[in-house]
Write an enzyme that holds these catalytic residues in place. Structure first.
Site, PDB file in Angstrom:
ATOM      1  N   ASP A 145       0.822  -1.229   0.000  1.00 51.94           N
ATOM      2  CA  ASP A 145       0.000   0.000   0.000  1.00 51.94           C
ATOM      3  C   ASP A 145       0.848   1.269   0.000  1.00 51.94           C
ATOM      4  O   ASP A 145       0.601   2.190  -0.772  1.00 51.94           O
ATOM      5  CB  ASP A 145      -1.060   0.001   1.118  1.00 51.94           C
ATOM      6  CG  ASP A 145      -0.529  -0.169   2.526  1.00 51.94           C
ATOM      7  OD1 ASP A 145       0.700  -0.376   2.700  1.00 51.94           O
ATOM      8  OD2 ASP A 145      -1.342  -0.088   3.469  1.00 51.94           O
ATOM      9  N   GLY A 180      -1.933  -5.609  18.037  1.00 50.23           N
ATOM     10  CA  GLY A 180      -0.581  -6.038  17.644  1.00 50.23           C
ATOM     11  C   GLY A 180      -0.585  -7.373  16.924  1.00 50.23           C
ATOM     12  O   GLY A 180       0.424  -8.057  16.852  1.00 50.23           O
ATOM     13  N   SER A 210      -5.718  -3.206  14.563  1.00 53.43           N
ATOM     14  CA  SER A 210      -6.409  -2.617  15.715  1.00 53.43           C
ATOM     15  C   SER A 210      -6.155  -1.113  15.776  1.00 53.43           C
ATOM     16  O   SER A 210      -7.041  -0.340  16.161  1.00 53.43           O
ATOM     17  CB  SER A 210      -5.920  -3.270  16.996  1.00 53.43           C
ATOM     18  OG  SER A 210      -4.520  -3.118  17.110  1.00 53.43           O
ATOM     19  N   ASP A 269      -5.704  -0.005   5.638  1.00 50.38           N
ATOM     20  CA  ASP A 269      -6.477  -0.357   6.826  1.00 50.38           C
ATOM     21  C   ASP A 269      -7.646   0.589   7.039  1.00 50.38           C
ATOM     22  O   ASP A 269      -8.741   0.181   7.405  1.00 50.38           O
ATOM     23  CB  ASP A 269      -5.559  -0.337   8.054  1.00 50.38           C
ATOM     24  CG  ASP A 269      -4.411  -1.312   7.893  1.00 50.38           C
ATOM     25  OD1 ASP A 269      -4.444  -2.121   6.948  1.00 50.38           O
ATOM     26  OD2 ASP A 269      -3.470  -1.259   8.698  1.00 50.38           O
TER      27      ASP A 269
HETATM   28  P1  NG1 Z   1      -0.833  -3.794  10.365  1.00 53.89           P
HETATM   29  O1  NG1 Z   1      -0.826  -5.190   9.936  1.00 53.89           O
HETATM   30  O2  NG1 Z   1      -2.173  -3.399  10.901  1.00 53.89           O
HETATM   31  O3  NG1 Z   1       0.274  -3.476  11.281  1.00 53.89           O
HETATM   32  C1  NG1 Z   1       0.508  -2.286   8.547  1.00 53.89           C
HETATM   33  C2  NG1 Z   1       0.115  -0.970   7.877  1.00 53.89           C
HETATM   34  C3  NG1 Z   1      -0.622  -1.218   6.554  1.00 53.89           C
HETATM   35  C4  NG1 Z   1       0.193  -2.119   5.663  1.00 53.89           C
HETATM   36  C5  NG1 Z   1       0.561  -3.396   6.438  1.00 53.89           C
HETATM   37  C6  NG1 Z   1       1.453  -4.320   5.662  1.00 53.89           C
HETATM   38  C7  NG1 Z   1      -0.500   1.010   9.153  1.00 53.89           C
HETATM   39  C8  NG1 Z   1      -1.540   1.673   9.944  1.00 53.89           C
HETATM   40  N1  NG1 Z   1      -0.776  -0.221   8.746  1.00 53.89           N
HETATM   41  O4  NG1 Z   1      -0.664  -2.926   8.991  1.00 53.89           O
HETATM   42  O5  NG1 Z   1      -0.899   0.007   5.929  1.00 53.89           O
HETATM   43  O6  NG1 Z   1       1.329  -1.454   5.188  1.00 53.89           O
HETATM   44  O7  NG1 Z   1       1.226  -3.105   7.659  1.00 53.89           O
HETATM   45  O8  NG1 Z   1       0.846  -4.734   4.484  1.00 53.89           O
HETATM   46  O9  NG1 Z   1       0.556   1.567   8.904  1.00 53.89           O
END
Ligand code: NG1
Length: 458
Positions: free
Chosen positions: A61, A153, A158, A202
Site C-alpha cells: 500500500d 498487535g 487494531s 487499513d
Molecule cells: P498492520 O498489519 O495493521 O500493522 C501495517 C500498515 C498497513 C500495511 C501493512 C502491511 C499502518 C496503519 N498499517 O498494517 O498500511 O502497510 O502493515 O501490508 O501503517
C-alpha cells in the site's frame, strides 16, 4: 433502548443470528451500562470500526500498489456523548488502558509513542485542521476487548480501527459531511500522527468493508474525485463460496511504531531512487510492476550502505519523515523491491482468480506470497512459520500466509468450508505442542464498514 431495533441493526451489520447475535447484544448492553456508570445517565451514540484481515498484498500500500483486505466482525466500539466544549475524555473497558483526556486543537501534543490516546488525538487534530475550527469534544467509553474486539498487535489493524472509530465519532457528533473514500483518506493521514508512515489499506477497508466481500484497492491516488479530490480506484470482490477465510493468531505481538516497519518503507524508497537512474519518471515501486525483473535487478544492489548511497546523491535520512528513523545504515534493497513488485502482480492475479471462482490458483498465490514475505521481505518469525506449515498440512487448505505487517501476528488461510473444524483442531493442537502457545483460531465473518450503530439513552 429498543432491544428489537438493536437486534435488527446488529443482524444487518454483522450478518449474525441466534447465539452469536445474543452474544453481541450482551456486549452492546454491557458497554451501555458501563458508559452510564462512568459518565451518568443521558443520551449515548454507539459507533464502531472493524479491524481487517488482508488476504494478499502485503507492504504494497505505501508503495502505491494493490491490496485485497476483508473487514472483520471484530471491531472497536465507541459509546459516546457530545460535550459542549472541546474536551475529549476517554475511558476503556479494559483496565490496562487507563483513562485519557485532551483538548481538540490544531496542535495536540502527542503522548509517548505507543500510547493509546495518540490514535484519538491524531484523528481529532487532523479533523480540527481540515474540518474545524471548533469541533466539539465528547465523553467516550471504548470497547475493543476480546472476544469481540480487534486483537492488538496481531496484524489485524487494531490501530487503524481505533483511529477510524475516533474519526467516525467526531464526524457523527459534529454533523460533518465527510464519509466513504474522503473519510478513509483523512484517517490515513490522521494515523501518521502516531509515528508510522503506513499506507491507506487499513483505513479504507475499515470504512468501505462489505459483508461477503474483499476490497480490491488500488493505493495509487488519482485526482479525478469530486472537485479534484484524491480518488483511489476500488471494487468489491466476492469471497469464494464453499470456502472459509480462517485466521490463526500466533499470540506473538509486534508494534509498527518500532524501527522495522519504517526501515522497510525506506528500503522501498531507496529502490525507487536507484531505479530512477534508468527510469526517471517513476515515483513508486508500483510504476515498474510490468517490467521484467531481469531489467530491474541489476539496478538494485542486494545490500547498500549509507556512505555509498550518499556518494550517489541519495540521503536516506531525507527519505523518511516519520521522526522514528530507520536506525540502521544497511539496506537490503533488491529483495525488498522484488517482494513488492511480485506481490503487486500476485494481487492482480488473485483478483482475476477470485472473480472466475478459481480457488486453486488463489491458494497457490497465497503460498507464493508467504514465501516472498518470508524470504524477501523477511517479516516472518519461527512461530508464524510453524502456523503456516501446520495450516498447509490440513487437507482442504488451499493456501496460507502471514497477514499484516509481520514480525508476529496472524496467518490467514483459505480452507474448504467443511474442513474448518479440523483445521482449528489440528493447527491449534500442533501449535500448542511445538511452541507452548495457545493460537486463537477463528473463521473470518466479514462485516460492514465503520459508522454509527444506534442512538439511545442510558
Ligand atoms: P498492520 O498489519 O495493521 O500493522 C501495517 C500498515 C498497513 C500495511 C501493512 C502491511 C499502518 C496503519 N498499517 O498494517 O498500511 O502497510 O502493515 O501490508 O501503517
Amino acid at each position: 433502548m429498543h432491544t428489537s431495533e438493536l437486534a435488527t441493526t446488529l443482524q444487518r451489520l454483522y450478518g449474525t443470528n441466534g447465539e452469536a447475535l445474543a452474544g453481541l447484544m450482551a456486549r452492546y448492553e454491557q458497554g451501555l451500562a458501563a458508559f452510564g456508570a462512568e459518565y451518568g445517565p443521558g443520551e449515548v451514540v454507539i459507533l464502531r470500526a472493524p479491524g481487517r484481515v488482508n488476504l494478499i498484498g502485503e507492504h504494497t500500500d505505501y508503495n502505491h500498489g494493490y491490496v485485497l483486505p476483508v473487514a472483520l466482525d471484530k471491531d472497536v466500539l465507541v459509546f459516546a456523548r457530545p460535550r459542549p466544549d472541546q474536551q475529549v475524555r476517554l475511558a476503556n473497558v479494559e483496565p490496562a488502558f487507563t483513562s485519557r483526556s485532551f483538548i481538540i486543537s490544531h496542535d495536540i501534543s502527542p503522548c509517548p509513542i505507543g500510547d493509546w490516546a495518540n490514535y484519538a488525538q491524531g484523528a481529532a487534530q487532523l479533523l480540527e485542521r481540515e474540518q474545524g475550527p471548533g469541533l466539539r469534544g465528547f465523553d467516550a467509553l471504548i470497547d475493543s476487548a476480546p472476544p469481540y474486539g480487534v486483537p492488538r498487535g496481531a496484524g489485524l489493524s487494531s490501530s487503524s480501527a481505533l483511529t477510524v472509530a475516533m474519526a467516525v465519532t467526531l464526524v457523527a457528533l459534529n454533523g460533518l459531511n465527510l464519509q466513504g473514500e474522503a473519510l478513509a483518506d483523512a484517517c490515513g493521514r490522521a494515523e501518521w500522527y502516531v509515528g508510522t508512515r503506513g499506507g491507506i489499506m487499513d483505513q479504507f477497508i475499515s470504512i468501505l468493508g462489505q459483508p461477503g466481500h474483499a476490497l480490491f484497492l488500488d493505493c495509487r491516488p488519482t485526482t479525478d474525485g469530486p472537485a479534484g479530490a484524491r480518488h483511489y480506484p476500488f471494487r468489491q470482490v466476492p469471497l469464494p463460496t464453499g470456502y472459509a477465510v480462517v485466521v490463526a493468531d500466533s499470540q506473538v505481538r509486534h508494534r509498527n511504531t518500532g524501527p522495522h516497519f519504517n526501515r522497510r518503507v525506506l528500503e522501498g524508497r531507496i529502490g525507487v531512487r536507484l531505479l530512477q537512474a534508468r527510469y526517471p519518471g517513476i515515483t513508486h515501486l508500483r510504476d515498474v510492476n510490468h517490467l521484467p525483473w531481469d531489467e530491474l535487478e541489476p539496478l538494485l544492489p542486494e545490500v547498500i550502505h549509507t556512505d555509498e548511497l550518499r556518494a550517489r546523491g541519495i540521503d536516506p535520512d531525507a527519505l523518511l519523515d516519520s521522526g522514528v528513523g530507520a536506525q540502521t545504515d544497511t539496506f537490503y534493497v533488491r529483495r525488498r523491491c522484488r517482494h513488492v513488485i511480485t506481490e503487486n502482480n500476485r494481487v492482480l492475479e488473485s483478483v482475476a482468480a477470485l472473480e472466475r471462482g478459481d480457488a486453486q490458483t488463489f491458494g497457490r498465490l497465497l503460498r507464493e506470497a508467504h514465501a516472498s514475505a518470508r524470504d524477501d521481505y523477511e517479516i516472518s518469525t519461527p512461530e508464524i512459520e510453524t502456523l503456516v506449515r501446520l495450516a498447509q498440512a490440513v487437507p482442504g487448505t488451499m493456501g496460507a500466509r502471514l497477514t499484516g505487517a509481520g514480525w508476529g501476528g496472524c496467518i490467514v488461510a483459505l480452507v474448504r468450508q467443511e474442513e474448518t473444524a479440523r483445521f482449528a483442531e489440528q493447527v491449534g493442537a500442533g501449535y500448542a505442542q511445538e511452541t507452548g502457545l495457545d493460537a486463537q483460531i477463528f473463521v473470518c465473518h466479514s462485516a460492514a464498514g465503520a459508522g454509527e450503530v444506534i442512538r439511545t439513552t442510558v
